[in-house]
Design a protein around this motif. Structure first.
Motif, PDB file in Angstrom:
ATOM      1  N   ILE A 142       3.430   1.862  11.233  1.00 21.39           N
ATOM      2  CA  ILE A 142       3.506   3.204  10.656  1.00 21.39           C
ATOM      3  C   ILE A 142       4.712   3.285   9.721  1.00 21.39           C
ATOM      4  O   ILE A 142       5.798   2.794  10.041  1.00 21.39           O
ATOM      5  CB  ILE A 142       3.622   4.281  11.748  1.00 21.39           C
ATOM      6  CG1 ILE A 142       2.361   4.309  12.601  1.00 21.39           C
ATOM      7  CG2 ILE A 142       3.876   5.648  11.129  1.00 21.39           C
ATOM      8  CD1 ILE A 142       1.106   4.710  11.856  1.00 21.39           C
ATOM      9  N   GLN A 143       4.506   3.918   8.568  1.00 17.27           N
ATOM     10  CA  GLN A 143       5.581   4.169   7.618  1.00 17.27           C
ATOM     11  C   GLN A 143       5.769   5.673   7.470  1.00 17.27           C
ATOM     12  O   GLN A 143       4.808   6.397   7.221  1.00 17.27           O
ATOM     13  CB  GLN A 143       5.270   3.547   6.263  1.00 17.27           C
ATOM     14  CG  GLN A 143       6.383   3.709   5.230  1.00 17.27           C
ATOM     15  CD  GLN A 143       6.002   3.159   3.872  1.00 17.27           C
ATOM     16  OE1 GLN A 143       5.268   3.782   3.116  1.00 17.27           O
ATOM     17  NE2 GLN A 143       6.490   1.961   3.571  1.00 17.27           N
ATOM     18  N   VAL A 144       6.993   6.136   7.646  1.00 14.72           N
ATOM     19  CA  VAL A 144       7.309   7.567   7.559  1.00 14.72           C
ATOM     20  C   VAL A 144       8.197   7.805   6.338  1.00 14.72           C
ATOM     21  O   VAL A 144       9.305   7.270   6.270  1.00 14.72           O
ATOM     22  CB  VAL A 144       8.029   8.059   8.825  1.00 14.72           C
ATOM     23  CG1 VAL A 144       8.365   9.539   8.697  1.00 14.72           C
ATOM     24  CG2 VAL A 144       7.175   7.808  10.065  1.00 14.72           C
ATOM     25  N   PRO A 145       7.729   8.600   5.357  1.00 19.82           N
ATOM     26  CA  PRO A 145       8.580   8.920   4.201  1.00 19.82           C
ATOM     27  C   PRO A 145       9.680   9.899   4.583  1.00 19.82           C
ATOM     28  O   PRO A 145       9.410  11.045   4.908  1.00 19.82           O
ATOM     29  CB  PRO A 145       7.594   9.537   3.207  1.00 19.82           C
ATOM     30  CG  PRO A 145       6.495  10.095   4.057  1.00 19.82           C
ATOM     31  CD  PRO A 145       6.393   9.204   5.260  1.00 19.82           C
ATOM     32  N   LEU A 146      10.921   9.450   4.569  1.00 23.29           N
ATOM     33  CA  LEU A 146      12.053  10.313   4.920  1.00 23.29           C
ATOM     34  C   LEU A 146      12.428  11.228   3.761  1.00 23.29           C
ATOM     35  O   LEU A 146      12.751  12.394   3.959  1.00 23.29           O
ATOM     36  CB  LEU A 146      13.260   9.457   5.317  1.00 23.29           C
ATOM     37  CG  LEU A 146      13.061   8.501   6.483  1.00 23.29           C
ATOM     38  CD1 LEU A 146      14.311   7.648   6.682  1.00 23.29           C
ATOM     39  CD2 LEU A 146      12.720   9.249   7.756  1.00 23.29           C
ATOM     40  N   ILE A 147      12.408  10.672   2.562  1.00 26.58           N
ATOM     41  CA  ILE A 147      12.763  11.425   1.362  1.00 26.58           C
ATOM     42  C   ILE A 147      11.732  11.137   0.279  1.00 26.58           C
ATOM     43  O   ILE A 147      11.455   9.971  -0.028  1.00 26.58           O
ATOM     44  CB  ILE A 147      14.163  11.043   0.845  1.00 26.58           C
ATOM     45  CG1 ILE A 147      15.222  11.257   1.923  1.00 26.58           C
ATOM     46  CG2 ILE A 147      14.512  11.844  -0.411  1.00 26.58           C
ATOM     47  CD1 ILE A 147      16.590  10.699   1.549  1.00 26.58           C
TER      48      ILE A 147
END
Length: 218
Positions: A142-147
């Motif tokens: 899973i990849q979570v866009p922080l910004i």
């Protein structure tokens, strides 16, 4: 009895020697020795299996900075990804630069204001920030866009200039995450290292990094 054995080589050798000494005093030494060795082998195998199980579900976090291309507009993102085999259970999540620190587990409005101040970019850009209020889990693969930053205009004479400036800005951020694996073992991830360390080793690592930074030469 199996649970009392820690799987270390020295412990197993000591127990094996005790079994052999006891066997010398017993006429039925062969069955007793075989039974003792079987227990030791089972304990050792159980220890190896447990270590293998922990490795098989260990999360592995890392940071990615990339472009978001679309027909309407371009964008750039800073994301955290889990390339490990198990979930990362978030316990704390901080992004900092210098003395400024933003807690991503805070309220979303508060995080938005603090992150804009931390980035110190054009206020006309459109920003999107991910928060981990109350904790959270980053699953495997899973990849979570922080910004996410959009709405910037490119310089026609140097189209890559704006993207490079934003990318350099994001790359200068320090990202620190404390998390647990499925076995509740704690780890600390730092973007300065880009690999996880066990929490109990974290203090030593941080002191070592501060020592290296203080050296007059690199």
């Amino acid at each position: 009895m199996i649970e009392s054995i820690n799987g270390s080589k020295s412990t197993i050798i000591n127990i094996a020697n005790q079994c052999l000494e006891q066997a010398d005093k017993n006429t039925d030494w062969l069955p007793m020795s075989i039974a003792g060795m079987a227990v030791l082998f089972t304990a050792w195998q159980a220890q190896i299996a447990r270590k293998h199980s922990k490795v098989s579900v260990m999360p592995h976090l890392h940071i990615e900075i990339g472009l978001l291309n679309s027909e309407l507009e371009d964008g750039i993102h800073l994301s955290i990804a889990n390339n490990g085999q198990g979930p990362a259970i978030i316990k704390s999540f901080h992004i900092s630069r210098g003395d400024k620190v933003v807690d991503l587990r805070g309220d979303s409005d508060e995080v938005d204001v603090n992150m804009r101040s931390l980035l110190n970019l054009n206020l006309l850009y459109r920003y999107q920030f991910t928060t981990f209020k109350g904790g959270g889990v980053i699953g495997p693969s899973i990849q979570v866009p922080l910004i996410v930053i959009k709405g910037f205009a490119k310089d026609p004479n140097n189209p890559d200039k704006t993207l490079q400036e934003i990318s350099n800005n994001l790359s200068a951020l320090d990202i620190n995450v404390e998390y647990e694996d499925a076995f509740r073992e704690s780890f600390i991830f730092s973007s300065q290292l880009d690999f996880p360390i066990k929490k109990r080793e974290g203090i030593i690592k941080k002191l070592w990094l501060k020592f290296l930074d203080a050296l007059p030469f690199k």
